[in-house]
Enzyme design. Structure first.
Site, PDB file in Angstrom:
ATOM      1  CB  SER A 142      -0.869  -0.008   1.262  1.00 20.50           C
ATOM      2  OG  SER A 142      -1.478   1.262   1.445  1.00 20.50           O
ATOM      3  CE1 TYR A 155      -4.487  -2.156   4.542  1.00 16.09           C
ATOM      4  CE2 TYR A 155      -3.468   0.000   4.341  1.00 16.09           C
ATOM      5  CZ  TYR A 155      -4.034  -1.117   3.761  1.00 16.09           C
ATOM      6  OH  TYR A 155      -4.154  -1.187   2.392  1.00 16.09           O
TER       7      TYR A 155
HETATM    8  N1  LIG Z   1      -8.639  -0.008  -2.130  1.00 12.66           N
HETATM    9  C1  LIG Z   1      -7.594   0.704  -1.822  1.00 12.66           C
HETATM   10  O1  LIG Z   1      -7.645   1.927  -1.854  1.00 12.66           O
HETATM   11  C2  LIG Z   1      -6.292   0.057  -1.451  1.00 12.66           C
HETATM   12  C3  LIG Z   1      -5.169   0.883  -1.256  1.00 12.66           C
HETATM   13  C4  LIG Z   1      -3.962   0.299  -0.915  1.00 12.66           C
HETATM   14  C5  LIG Z   1      -3.868  -1.075  -0.765  1.00 12.66           C
HETATM   15  N2  LIG Z   1      -4.981  -1.857  -0.949  1.00 12.66           N
HETATM   16  C6  LIG Z   1      -4.805  -3.298  -0.766  1.00 12.66           C
HETATM   17  O2  LIG Z   1      -5.290  -3.975  -1.902  1.00 12.66           O
HETATM   18  C7  LIG Z   1      -5.705  -5.298  -1.519  1.00 12.66           C
HETATM   19  C8  LIG Z   1      -7.089  -5.552  -2.082  1.00 12.66           C
HETATM   20  O3  LIG Z   1      -7.970  -4.604  -1.506  1.00 12.66           O
HETATM   21  P1  LIG Z   1      -9.353  -4.156  -2.155  1.00 12.66           P
HETATM   22  O4  LIG Z   1      -9.409  -2.691  -2.043  1.00 12.66           O
HETATM   23  O5  LIG Z   1      -9.557  -4.837  -3.437  1.00 12.66           O
HETATM   24  O6  LIG Z   1     -10.306  -4.726  -1.007  1.00 12.66           O
HETATM   25  P2  LIG Z   1     -11.660  -5.541  -1.035  1.00 12.66           P
HETATM   26  O7  LIG Z   1     -12.122  -5.518   0.368  1.00 12.66           O
HETATM   27  O8  LIG Z   1     -12.526  -5.035  -2.125  1.00 12.66           O
HETATM   28  O9  LIG Z   1     -11.181  -7.015  -1.431  1.00 12.66           O
HETATM   29  C9  LIG Z   1     -10.421  -7.798  -0.558  1.00 12.66           C
HETATM   30  C10 LIG Z   1     -10.756  -9.257  -0.791  1.00 12.66           C
HETATM   31  O10 LIG Z   1      -9.945 -10.042   0.092  1.00 12.66           O
HETATM   32  C11 LIG Z   1     -10.745 -11.052   0.645  1.00 12.66           C
HETATM   33  N3  LIG Z   1     -10.196 -11.487   1.934  1.00 12.66           N
HETATM   34  C12 LIG Z   1     -10.190 -10.785   3.088  1.00 12.66           C
HETATM   35  N4  LIG Z   1      -9.629 -11.522   4.064  1.00 12.66           N
HETATM   36  C13 LIG Z   1      -9.270 -12.704   3.499  1.00 12.66           C
HETATM   37  C14 LIG Z   1      -8.667 -13.877   3.999  1.00 12.66           C
HETATM   38  N5  LIG Z   1      -8.322 -13.983   5.287  1.00 12.66           N
HETATM   39  N6  LIG Z   1      -8.444 -14.897   3.144  1.00 12.66           N
HETATM   40  C15 LIG Z   1      -8.815 -14.808   1.839  1.00 12.66           C
HETATM   41  N7  LIG Z   1      -9.400 -13.724   1.319  1.00 12.66           N
HETATM   42  C16 LIG Z   1      -9.627 -12.692   2.140  1.00 12.66           C
HETATM   43  C17 LIG Z   1     -12.112 -10.431   0.782  1.00 12.66           C
HETATM   44  O11 LIG Z   1     -13.138 -11.426   0.903  1.00 12.66           O
HETATM   45  C18 LIG Z   1     -12.207  -9.596  -0.488  1.00 12.66           C
HETATM   46  O12 LIG Z   1     -12.776 -10.343  -1.550  1.00 12.66           O
HETATM   47  C19 LIG Z   1      -5.601  -5.350  -0.007  1.00 12.66           C
HETATM   48  O13 LIG Z   1      -4.399  -5.977   0.372  1.00 12.66           O
HETATM   49  C20 LIG Z   1      -5.580  -3.880   0.382  1.00 12.66           C
HETATM   50  O14 LIG Z   1      -4.951  -3.672   1.615  1.00 12.66           O
HETATM   51  C21 LIG Z   1      -6.176  -1.327  -1.293  1.00 12.66           C
END
Ligand SMILES: NC(=O)c1ccc[n+]([C@@H]2O[C@H](COP(=O)([O-])OP(=O)(O)OC[C@H]3O[C@@H](n4cnc5c(N)ncnc54)[C@H](O)[C@@H]3O)[C@@H](O)[C@H]2O)c1
Length: 253
Positions: A142, A155
């Site tokens: 991130s 986080y």
């Molecule tokens: N959206 C943002 O702005 C952003 C920014 C920086 C980093 N991220 C990172 O990107 C990644 C994806 O995030 P996103 O925004 O798509 O989130 P999201 O919540 O839309 O998707 C996350 C997915 O991970 C799954 N998940 C959660 N815990 C789990 C587990 N223990 N085992 C298996 N699956 C699991 C959830 O069911 C979900 O489908 C994450 O690592 C998040 O920290 C997102």
């Protein structure tokens, strides 16, 4: 020509925003994709969508923080597709709180998913990749794993760990032909951002408007992170390893 023809990819968190977009993008480049997620039904829907557009995909239900789950998931992928060439270790969760407000249980859960989950996937796919002469691992960090951010202590700590674990993996497994990089998104329009607004007790539309305050003046779309993942997965990035690639519209990290 498709860039990932004949390769097999695992995508954790594949049912959600960035993971779903990456699963679709990897499949569109010819990879066989295993959509791995805690939410099996939603993962199945993504796999169906890929198959519906002529791609190859399976859905696997697993909690990435559990070693038995990860071992079983990887075994299922090997049974279906014969091995793993690309691993996008992307499942992650966030808790919006300071050190003072964070319970030990929340701390452990965030580290369980974000850090142990990445470690476990790597532990179980690296030997498979090494046996095939190499592979590409992409871990989702991130922007806040590089800079820190407010009210997200567990986080930020967990994502800093992902970025540095990625460098250590790149050092250990480069000689086996395995490249390991992190992709570090800024604010991307997914369910996670709405969840953050809820945790902070803020109106979602105000929260999302604030997220657009950056040089490119908008949030990112999941597909824009997915494009970076496809590049890191492909041979076009053949001399890139240990890198922390930032995809954030500028200005955060
Ligand atoms: N959206 C943002 O702005 C952003 C920014 C920086 C980093 N991220 C990172 O990107 C990644 C994806 O995030 P996103 O925004 O798509 O989130 P999201 O919540 O839309 O998707 C996350 C997915 O991970 C799954 N998940 C959660 N815990 C789990 C587990 N223990 N085992 C298996 N699956 C699991 C959830 O069911 C979900 O489908 C994450 O690592 C998040 O920290 C997102």
């Amino acid at each position: 020509m498709m860039r990932l023809e004949g390769r097999t990819a695992t995508v954790t968190g594949g049912a959600g925003g960035i993971g779903r977009a990456a699963a679709i993008a990897l499949a569109a480049e010819g990879a066989r994709v295993a959509v791995i997620d805690l939410q099996k039904e939603a993962a199945e829907a993504v796999a169906e969508e890929i198959r519906g557009s002529g791609g190859t995909a399976i859905a696997v239900g697993a909690d990435v923080s559990s070693e038995p789950d990860v071992e079983a998931a990887v075994r299922e992928v090997v049974d279906a597709f014969g091995g793993v060439d690309i691993a996008f270790n992307n499942a992650g969760i966030i808790r919006r709180s300071t050190a003072v407000d964070t319970s030990v249980d929340d701390w452990d859960r965030v580290f369980g998913v974000n850090v142990r989950g990445v470690f476990l996937m790597c532990k179980h796919v690296v030997p498979l990749m090494a046996g095939r002469g190499g592979g590409s691992i992409i871990n989702t960090g991130s922007g806040w794993g590089l800079t820190g951010g407010g009210q997200a202590i567990s986080y930020c700590a967990s994502k800093g760990a992902v970025v540095n674990m990625t460098r250590a993996l790149a050092i250990d497994h480069g000689p086996q032909g395995i490249r390991v990089n992190s992709v570090n998104p800024g604010d991307i329009d997914t369910g996670m951002l709405r969840d953050e607004a809820r945790q902070l007790g803020q109106d979602a539309s105000v929260f999302l408007a604030d997220a657009a305050d950056r040089p490119l003046r908008r949030m990112g779309q999941p597909s824009e992170v997915a494009n970076a993942v496809v590049w890191l997965a492909s041979d076009e990035s053949s001399f890139v390893t240990g890198a922390a690639l930032v995809v954030d519209g500028g200005g955060i990290a």
